[in-house]
Design a protein around this motif. Structure first.
Motif, PDB file in Angstrom:
ATOM      1  N   CYS A 228      12.154  16.158  27.378  1.00 46.38           N
ATOM      2  CA  CYS A 228      13.213  16.189  26.629  1.00 46.38           C
ATOM      3  C   CYS A 228      13.822  14.565  26.491  1.00 46.38           C
ATOM      4  CB  CYS A 228      14.146  17.083  26.929  1.00 46.38           C
ATOM      5  SG  CYS A 228      15.751  17.099  26.022  1.00 46.38           S
TER       6      CYS A 228
ATOM      7  N   SER B 214      16.704  14.049  25.281  1.00 49.62           N
ATOM      8  CA  SER B 214      18.249  14.241  25.373  1.00 49.62           C
ATOM      9  C   SER B 214      18.766  14.658  26.811  1.00 49.62           C
ATOM     10  CB  SER B 214      18.672  15.483  24.431  1.00 49.62           C
ATOM     11  OG  SER B 214      20.040  15.457  24.686  1.00 49.62           O
ATOM     12  N   CYS B 215      17.861  15.268  27.537  1.00 52.31           N
ATOM     13  CA  CYS B 215      18.344  15.617  29.042  1.00 52.31           C
ATOM     14  C   CYS B 215      17.312  15.309  30.122  1.00 52.31           C
ATOM     15  CB  CYS B 215      18.919  17.093  29.257  1.00 52.31           C
ATOM     16  SG  CYS B 215      17.287  18.280  29.138  1.00 52.31           S
TER      17      CYS B 215
ATOM     18  N   CYS C 272      14.134  19.643  24.450  1.00 49.42           N
ATOM     19  CA  CYS C 272      13.997  21.031  25.035  1.00 49.42           C
ATOM     20  C   CYS C 272      14.833  22.051  24.140  1.00 49.42           C
ATOM     21  CB  CYS C 272      14.252  21.335  26.365  1.00 49.42           C
ATOM     22  SG  CYS C 272      16.115  21.067  26.678  1.00 49.42           S
TER      23      CYS C 272
ATOM     24  N   CYS D 142      18.833  21.655  24.300  1.00 48.14           N
ATOM     25  CA  CYS D 142      19.390  20.598  23.664  1.00 48.14           C
ATOM     26  C   CYS D 142      19.329  20.910  22.001  1.00 48.14           C
ATOM     27  CB  CYS D 142      18.734  19.308  24.189  1.00 48.14           C
ATOM     28  SG  CYS D 142      19.204  18.851  25.533  1.00 48.14           S
TER      29      CYS D 142
END
Ligand SMILES: [Zn+2]
Length: 122
Positions: free
Chosen positions: A94, A96-97, A115, A118
């Motif tokens: 992912c 983002s995270c 994911c 997110c």
């Protein structure tokens, strides 16, 4: 087939990305040809878009097609991005995270950057 294996086959994903890229490029080429045809048709008729209802329709269809081409080109960039992540060994992570993206999600949407958590947060 590996039973319950939580990983995915990157070479299979890469093949699918290649297929998607080829199909998208083909679609863009077809839409571009249609777009050029429309532009030529409206120029040829020398129509006054504001007062000719047919001219307005053509202008509308042209803008719709233009939006579809933009969308397809964006898709193409996403496909290239996913392919790049595979070669960088970052595919499935992912953006983002940093969590592992669920294989089922990647299977449904190979170009996914984030994911599901997110993706639904936005
Ligand atoms: Zn995430």
């Amino acid at each position: 087939m590996s039973n319950g294996d939580p990983t995915y086959d990157e070479s299979r994903i890469a093949d699918r990305l290649d297929e998607q890229r080829a199909a998208t490029e083909q679609r863009i080429a077809e839409m571009r040809a249609g777009f050029d045809g429309m532009v030529a048709a409206s120029e040829g008729s020398n129509a006054d878009d504001e007062h000719d209802p047919e001219g307005a329709t053509i202008a509308f269809e042209r803008s719709q097609l233009g939006a579809l081409i933009d969308q397809a080109e964006l898709q193409l960039r996403e496909i290239a991005h996913a392919a790049q992540k595979i070669s960088d060994g970052k595919y499935g992570v992912c953006e983002s995270c940093g969590a592992q993206i669920a294989p089922a999600r990647l299977d449904a949407r190979p170009i996914a950057r984030t994911c599901i958590n997110c993706a639904t947060k936005r």
